[in-house]
Design an enzyme around this catalytic site. Sequence first.
Site, PDB file in Angstrom:
ATOM      1  N   GLN A  33       0.845  -1.208   0.000  1.00 48.28           N
ATOM      2  CA  GLN A  33       0.000   0.000   0.000  1.00 48.28           C
ATOM      3  C   GLN A  33       0.878   1.256   0.000  1.00 48.28           C
ATOM      4  O   GLN A  33       2.077   1.194   0.294  1.00 48.28           O
ATOM      5  CB  GLN A  33      -0.904  -0.003   1.238  1.00 48.28           C
ATOM      6  CG  GLN A  33      -0.175  -0.210   2.541  1.00 48.28           C
ATOM      7  CD  GLN A  33      -1.017  -0.933   3.594  1.00 48.28           C
ATOM      8  OE1 GLN A  33      -2.263  -0.892   3.598  1.00 48.28           O
ATOM      9  NE2 GLN A  33      -0.339  -1.613   4.506  1.00 48.28           N
ATOM     10  N   ASP A  88       0.045   0.035  13.826  1.00 50.23           N
ATOM     11  CA  ASP A  88       0.517   1.200  14.569  1.00 50.23           C
ATOM     12  C   ASP A  88       0.841   0.858  16.025  1.00 50.23           C
ATOM     13  O   ASP A  88       1.442   1.658  16.729  1.00 50.23           O
ATOM     14  CB  ASP A  88      -0.541   2.304  14.521  1.00 50.23           C
ATOM     15  CG  ASP A  88      -1.940   1.749  14.800  1.00 50.23           C
ATOM     16  OD1 ASP A  88      -2.738   1.658  13.853  1.00 50.23           O
ATOM     17  OD2 ASP A  88      -2.203   1.381  15.962  1.00 50.23           O
ATOM     18  N   ASP A 159      -8.048  -5.338  13.567  1.00 43.99           N
ATOM     19  CA  ASP A 159      -7.942  -3.900  13.303  1.00 43.99           C
ATOM     20  C   ASP A 159      -7.348  -3.745  11.905  1.00 43.99           C
ATOM     21  O   ASP A 159      -6.170  -3.413  11.728  1.00 43.99           O
ATOM     22  CB  ASP A 159      -7.048  -3.240  14.354  1.00 43.99           C
ATOM     23  CG  ASP A 159      -6.893  -1.749  14.092  1.00 43.99           C
ATOM     24  OD1 ASP A 159      -5.919  -1.158  14.612  1.00 43.99           O
ATOM     25  OD2 ASP A 159      -7.728  -1.197  13.345  1.00 43.99           O
ATOM     26  N   SER A 160      -8.182  -4.032  10.928  1.00 38.84           N
ATOM     27  CA  SER A 160      -7.669  -4.067   9.548  1.00 38.84           C
ATOM     28  C   SER A 160      -8.099  -2.815   8.788  1.00 38.84           C
ATOM     29  O   SER A 160      -8.902  -2.022   9.278  1.00 38.84           O
ATOM     30  CB  SER A 160      -8.232  -5.298   8.829  1.00 38.84           C
ATOM     31  OG  SER A 160      -9.618  -5.086   8.560  1.00 38.84           O
ATOM     32  N   ASP A 162     -10.113  -1.451   5.317  1.00 39.28           N
ATOM     33  CA  ASP A 162     -11.416  -1.876   4.806  1.00 39.28           C
ATOM     34  C   ASP A 162     -11.262  -3.044   3.842  1.00 39.28           C
ATOM     35  O   ASP A 162     -10.135  -3.359   3.416  1.00 39.28           O
ATOM     36  CB  ASP A 162     -12.090  -0.673   4.121  1.00 39.28           C
ATOM     37  CG  ASP A 162     -12.543   0.372   5.147  1.00 39.28           C
ATOM     38  OD1 ASP A 162     -12.248   1.565   4.953  1.00 39.28           O
ATOM     39  OD2 ASP A 162     -13.166  -0.029   6.154  1.00 39.28           O
TER      40      ASP A 162
HETATM   41  N1  SAM Z   1      -7.801   1.882  12.680  1.00 36.86           N
HETATM   42  C1  SAM Z   1      -7.731   1.757  11.229  1.00 36.86           C
HETATM   43  C2  SAM Z   1      -9.105   1.653  10.613  1.00 36.86           C
HETATM   44  O1  SAM Z   1     -10.058   1.415  11.347  1.00 36.86           O
HETATM   45  O2  SAM Z   1      -9.188   1.819   9.391  1.00 36.86           O
HETATM   46  C3  SAM Z   1      -6.893   0.570  10.868  1.00 36.86           C
HETATM   47  C4  SAM Z   1      -5.501   0.813  11.339  1.00 36.86           C
HETATM   48  S1  SAM Z   1      -4.286  -0.331  10.974  1.00 36.86           S
HETATM   49  C5  SAM Z   1      -3.094   0.740  10.335  1.00 36.86           C
HETATM   50  C6  SAM Z   1      -4.842  -1.302   9.608  1.00 36.86           C
HETATM   51  C7  SAM Z   1      -3.766  -2.318   9.303  1.00 36.86           C
HETATM   52  O3  SAM Z   1      -4.297  -3.516   8.734  1.00 36.86           O
HETATM   53  C8  SAM Z   1      -2.735  -1.812   8.268  1.00 36.86           C
HETATM   54  O4  SAM Z   1      -1.500  -1.626   8.916  1.00 36.86           O
HETATM   55  C9  SAM Z   1      -2.671  -2.918   7.206  1.00 36.86           C
HETATM   56  O5  SAM Z   1      -1.372  -3.141   6.715  1.00 36.86           O
HETATM   57  C10 SAM Z   1      -3.212  -4.100   8.002  1.00 36.86           C
HETATM   58  N2  SAM Z   1      -3.708  -5.210   7.175  1.00 36.86           N
HETATM   59  C11 SAM Z   1      -4.485  -5.124   6.068  1.00 36.86           C
HETATM   60  N3  SAM Z   1      -4.703  -6.359   5.548  1.00 36.86           N
HETATM   61  C12 SAM Z   1      -4.062  -7.245   6.358  1.00 36.86           C
HETATM   62  C13 SAM Z   1      -3.924  -8.666   6.351  1.00 36.86           C
HETATM   63  N4  SAM Z   1      -4.493  -9.421   5.388  1.00 36.86           N
HETATM   64  N5  SAM Z   1      -3.206  -9.249   7.341  1.00 36.86           N
HETATM   65  C14 SAM Z   1      -2.637  -8.493   8.311  1.00 36.86           C
HETATM   66  N6  SAM Z   1      -2.695  -7.140   8.367  1.00 36.86           N
HETATM   67  C15 SAM Z   1      -3.427  -6.526   7.395  1.00 36.86           C
END
Ligand code: SAM
Length: 288
Positions: A33, A88, A159-160, A162
């Site tokens: 990303q 984070d 906490d992913s 979307d």
């Molecule tokens: N609080 C934020 C929200 O509600 O949109 C989300 C914060 S956190 C930064 C989201 C994290 O999910 C990102 O760091 C992203 O890299 C991670 N992520 C997305 N897809 C993932 C997956 N398949 N496995 C593990 N982590 C993932």
Amino acid sequence: MATDSWINETLYPAWGQRFLVKRELARVQSDFQDIVVFESETHGRVMVLDGVIQITEADEFVYQEMLTHVPLLAHGSAANVLIIGAGDGGVLRRVLQHKTVAHAVMVEIDGEVIRLAKEFLPKIAGGAWNDPRAEVIVGDGIDYVKRAPNGAFDAIIVDSTDPIGVGEVLFTDAFYENCARILTPRGLVVNQCGVPFMQADELRETSTRRHAFFPHVTAYVAAVPTYVGGFMTLGWSAKDATLTAVPVETIRARAAAAGILGMTQYWTPEIHAGAFNLPPYIARHLPA
Ligand code: SAM
């Protein structure tokens, strides 16, 4: 996205928020990303992934407290917790505030998010990265839950991003089926489900999918200022239907025992219990 000194969120094509940028701190195209971290004039430091606001120093407490303390205090004795995403470190920090937690595994797909959070947003995670109870894995959450043993965890916090791009697999039947398998008999999953005023499909579709694997599916709300559109919904999937009806005084006592009471800026025992009372415009998207 950035024009002169403004960053415009691109989550919705025709509506959104913008931030006046004081200073751009990082801009990285990772394998997964586009990552931007900047100092805002109004909300402290901000992380943006693929144009979507993920976290700001000013209001991260709302989301992290509700995503973490509600499931752990509803459960009451969660020792082993799995965190998916949350690069984070904010959820990890709050999970580790619970004295009941013996082991917290955090699986984040993008090591660059962790690296940039450590460098530019150190207050979010605090000392969590070095807590001996923490195990941080850089990997895909779907792969981790497929390999994890039965009954390994009491709670799973997703906490992913979307359900677009790398986050999409975390909203699938395969993911939820494996979550149900690796949870203990009183286990539960909570997951970020977007802002239903604008993303009702995300809440409706993920709730329907989770209902195939969990007897009790609902949601609870939090008012996160920078997740524009009103209430943010957090999806709730539990094997034990009583977990959403824990009396306020029991929640308060558990919070005191866990060392949480008095440490929060949004969560309270009353907010916890009240968060499951959903306005009709949200409730109608949940399974009957
Ligand atoms: N609080 C934020 C929200 O509600 O949109 C989300 C914060 S956190 C930064 C989201 C994290 O999910 C990102 O760091 C992203 O890299 C991670 N992520 C997305 N897809 C993932 C997956 N398949 N496995 C593990 N982590 C993932």
